[in-house]
Enzyme design. Structure first.
Site, mmCIF file in Angstrom:
data_model
loop_
_atom_site.group_PDB
_atom_site.id
_atom_site.type_symbol
_atom_site.label_atom_id
_atom_site.label_comp_id
_atom_site.label_asym_id
_atom_site.label_seq_id
_atom_site.Cartn_x
_atom_site.Cartn_y
_atom_site.Cartn_z
ATOM 1 N N ARG A 1 5.953 -13.168 9.206
ATOM 2 C CA ARG A 1 6.533 -11.859 8.905
ATOM 3 C C ARG A 1 7.864 -11.729 9.625
ATOM 4 O O ARG A 1 8.147 -12.433 10.587
ATOM 5 C CB ARG A 1 5.587 -10.737 9.298
ATOM 6 C CG ARG A 1 5.344 -10.592 10.787
ATOM 7 C CD ARG A 1 4.260 -9.561 11.095
ATOM 8 N NE ARG A 1 4.655 -8.213 10.765
ATOM 9 C CZ ARG A 1 4.017 -7.437 9.874
ATOM 10 N NH1 ARG A 1 2.980 -7.890 9.210
ATOM 11 N NH2 ARG A 1 4.416 -6.224 9.655
ATOM 12 N N LYS B 1 4.584 0.579 9.357
ATOM 13 C CA LYS B 1 4.708 1.831 8.604
ATOM 14 C C LYS B 1 4.124 3.002 9.376
ATOM 15 O O LYS B 1 4.624 4.116 9.291
ATOM 16 C CB LYS B 1 4.008 1.695 7.250
ATOM 17 C CG LYS B 1 4.855 0.948 6.238
ATOM 18 C CD LYS B 1 4.260 1.045 4.862
ATOM 19 C CE LYS B 1 3.126 0.065 4.705
ATOM 20 N NZ LYS B 1 2.645 -0.042 3.331
ATOM 21 N N GLU C 1 0.867 -1.167 0.000
ATOM 22 C CA GLU C 1 0.000 0.000 0.000
ATOM 23 C C GLU C 1 0.912 1.228 0.000
ATOM 24 O O GLU C 1 1.828 1.316 0.819
ATOM 25 C CB GLU C 1 -0.887 0.012 1.261
ATOM 26 C CG GLU C 1 -1.879 1.152 1.185
ATOM 27 C CD GLU C 1 -2.755 1.310 2.422
ATOM 28 O OE1 GLU C 1 -2.692 0.474 3.331
ATOM 29 O OE2 GLU C 1 -3.480 2.317 2.448
#
Ligand code: ATP
Ligand code: MG
Length: 578
Positions: A270, A280, A44
């Protein structure tokens, strides 16, 4: 990651496949996708990429490469408020810099808004989606808990025609934000909470960075993501474990709207790296609150920060291949990353001499005006690379303050009063006298004498117990700024400390130290920005791309050396303490 595809001993990669590659190999063999392998990296554009994304990039592009497939770069841009073209640009730059190529397969979910809208209309017509007019709060409350089923919305059985009408008016802008949402009609009693009629669309009167004001309804990630995969003909949709429960929605949507063979989702663990944060949103806070100098601050775990810090794409890929692909979440030590960077830099960064905290040394038996240019090799023998540079030796030199000790420990191998050590690449010198500042007692200068016979001669006797030290000529050295970086946080897991405490409370007070009195050898007067060196015993350094100037070089420390090479009691803070 398998890199290279065929190992050093010709080991066939097929023997050591990770679980994702096992799945892909199974599918290429069975021919479900006609042999096609299409993966995607779907960021994104709401921030810069970090080292966790690098893991995902290496997996997705690596699998495509290993199986002769292709990896798409798709921007999952469905949130008008946070996304921006500057992030799109930084992401493309970072993926390319890491060494991957999406060819002509660049996509944006925002280009699919029309198609996604049509797919939503199909669900409504099939009585598989409805417009809910409850408030967010009411929807949340009615969702139930893990132990209690949810309660169906009073709008759940709206007639198809009414849903179609409302949905088209949502799109037309007839309603304010929050007045209605579109929901999938699945199962309010499902044990998987995600399946209790998930939201598909919401009203958001906001300007999108690519679509402007063309839309005032935006698809939810859980709707846009699987359908974008299906639209693009993705075969293997690889994501992180926290999306495991979303897989049911993924399957439900794609099964209802597309034909086989359709994409399937697989999850891996992850990357969590010690002493840093990887969200982020949190990295954005550090940037916006100016707690770092920007997304590319060399202390940031971003690709841009690591690039400026001097990490190489090869080093990062080596790290990704060493951590491999895992199904269980875990934390990875910073040492693993720094070891990979060192291992990559060892044969890449020529050696050079730099003195960070200079101590004056006068060679008393060296003529005042004599300059001897010595040819010093730039590589240790075990690297097997050719190359050397000329280094001037003069009567006055500077050595590292920490290479001298008045009262050294038993195993000391460097300068001491009355002792000898070799000036690296030059002569042995002996410390005859130590001068001090009378008021503070601080050592200000060493008076030494050199042995003219010792140039290039092997060390014998006591001299064998010593080690060569770095030096620069006082008259020829170039003043330089050296920036030493340490961990950004004082604790391994700043995101998961006690309740109510912000990760920002654990920022290290001195994660950057600027050394302004450093001196480097004259060969480094005008180093090209981006060039890397090993300053013997201090670590690996890169010429800063932003602040370095000809004649006034600025060096960033990329990573320190391993402990065994580091001088005991060094004033230079090791970057890789654990
Ligand atoms: P946020 O931090 O806002 O939750 P994100 O890091 O998930 O965002 P995306 O842009 O959604 O950012 O991520 C793109 C891809 O990178 C996703 O497929 C995601 O699974 C993967 N990814 C993100 N963080 C990590 C990580 N720490 N380790 C491995 N892969 C990651
Ligand atoms: Mg995400």
């Amino acid at each position: 990651m398998t890199e290279p595809t065929t190992g050093p001993q010709g080991l066939n990669v097929q023997e050591s496949l990770d679980f994702l590659r096992e799945i892909v190999r199974r599918d290429t063999r069975s021919g479900v996708y006609g042999g096609r392998v299409v993966t995607r990296f779907p960021p994104e554009p709401n921030g810069f990429l970090h080292i966790g994304h690098a893991k995902s990039i290496c997996i997705n592009f690596g699998i495509a490469r290993d199986f002769g497939g292709i990896c798409h770069l798709r921007f999952d841009d469905t949130n008008p408020e946070t996304e921006d073209m500057k992030y799109v640009e930084s992401i493309m730059r970072d993926v390319r810099w890491l060494g991957f190529d999406w060819k002509d397969k660049l996509f944006f979910a925002s280009d699919y808004y029309e198609q996604l809208y049509d797919l939503a209309v199909r669900l409504i017509k099939d009585a598989k989606a409805y417009v809910d007019s409850q408030s967010d709060e009411e929807i949340r409350k009615a969702r139930g808990t893990i132990t209690e089923p949810g309660i169906g919305s009073p709008y759940r059985s709206r007639p198809v025609a009414e849903n179609l009408d409302l949905f088209s008016r949502m799109r037309a802008g007839d309603f304010p934000d929050g007045a209605h949402v579109l929901r999938a009609k699945i199962d309010m009693a499902s044990r998987n909470m995600k399946m209790r009629d998930p939201l598909l669309y919401r009203i958001r009167h906001a300007t999108h960075y690519r679509r402007g004001d063309a839309w005032c309804i935006y698809p939810m990630y859980d709707f846009a993501h699987p359908l974008s995969d299906a639209i693009e003909g993705i075969t293997h949709s690889i994501c992180t474990l926290e999306f495991e429960n979303n897989r049911a929605i993924y399957d439900w949507l794609v099964d209802n709207l597309f034909r086989e063979p359709r994409p399937r989702q697989y999850e891996f663990a992850r990357l969590n790296l010690d002493y840093t944060v990887m969200s982020k949103r949190k990295l954005l806070q550090l940037v916006e609150e100016k707690l770092v100098s920007g997304w590319d601050d060399p202390r940031m775990p971003t690709i841009a920060g690591m690039r400026r810090r001097g990490y190489t794409p090869e080093g990062i890929r080596l790290f990704a291949s060493r951590i491999g692909v895992d199904k269980a979440n875990s934390r990875v030590s910073m040492d693993l990353l720094e070891d990979a960077i060192r291992d990559d830099l060892n044969a890449r960064a020529p050696r050079a001499m730099a003195v960070l905290r200079p101590l004056k040394v006068t060679i008393t038996n060296w003529p005042d005006d004599r300059v001897e240019w010595l040819q010093v090799p730039s590589w240790p023998r075990d690297i097997g690379k050719e190359g050397s540079r000329k280094v001037p030796l003069t009567r006055e030199v500077r050595i590292e303050r920490t290479d001298f000790s008045v009262d050294p420990p038993a195993d000391w191998r460097r300068m001491r009063p009355g002792g000898e050590a070799r000036l690296m690449g030059a002569y042995f010198i002996r410390c005859d006298e130590v001068l001090r500042d009378p008021s503070s007692g601080k050592v200000t200068e060493l008076l030494c004498s050199y042995d003219p016979e010792s140039l290039g001669a092997p060390a014998k006797g006591e001299r064998k117990k010593t080690t060569a030290i770095q030096w620069v000529s006082a008259s020829h050295a170039i003043p330089a700024e050296v920036r030493l970086y340490d961990r950004l946080f004082t604790v391994a897991d700043p995101e998961n400390m006690e309740e109510g405490r912000s990760f920002k409370e654990f920022l290290a007070p001195a994660s950057m130290e600027v050394v302004r009195e450093a001196l480097v050898e004259p060969a480094l007067a005008e180093p090209p920005p981006g060039d890397r060196f090993q300053f013997v015993r201090h670590g690996y350094f890169i010429v800063d791309e932003v602040d370095s100037r000809p004649g006034a070089p600025v060096f960033n420390r990329i990573v320190g050396l391993k402990d065994k090479y580091r001088p005991a009691g060094s004033a230079v803070k090791p970057a890789d303490r654990s």
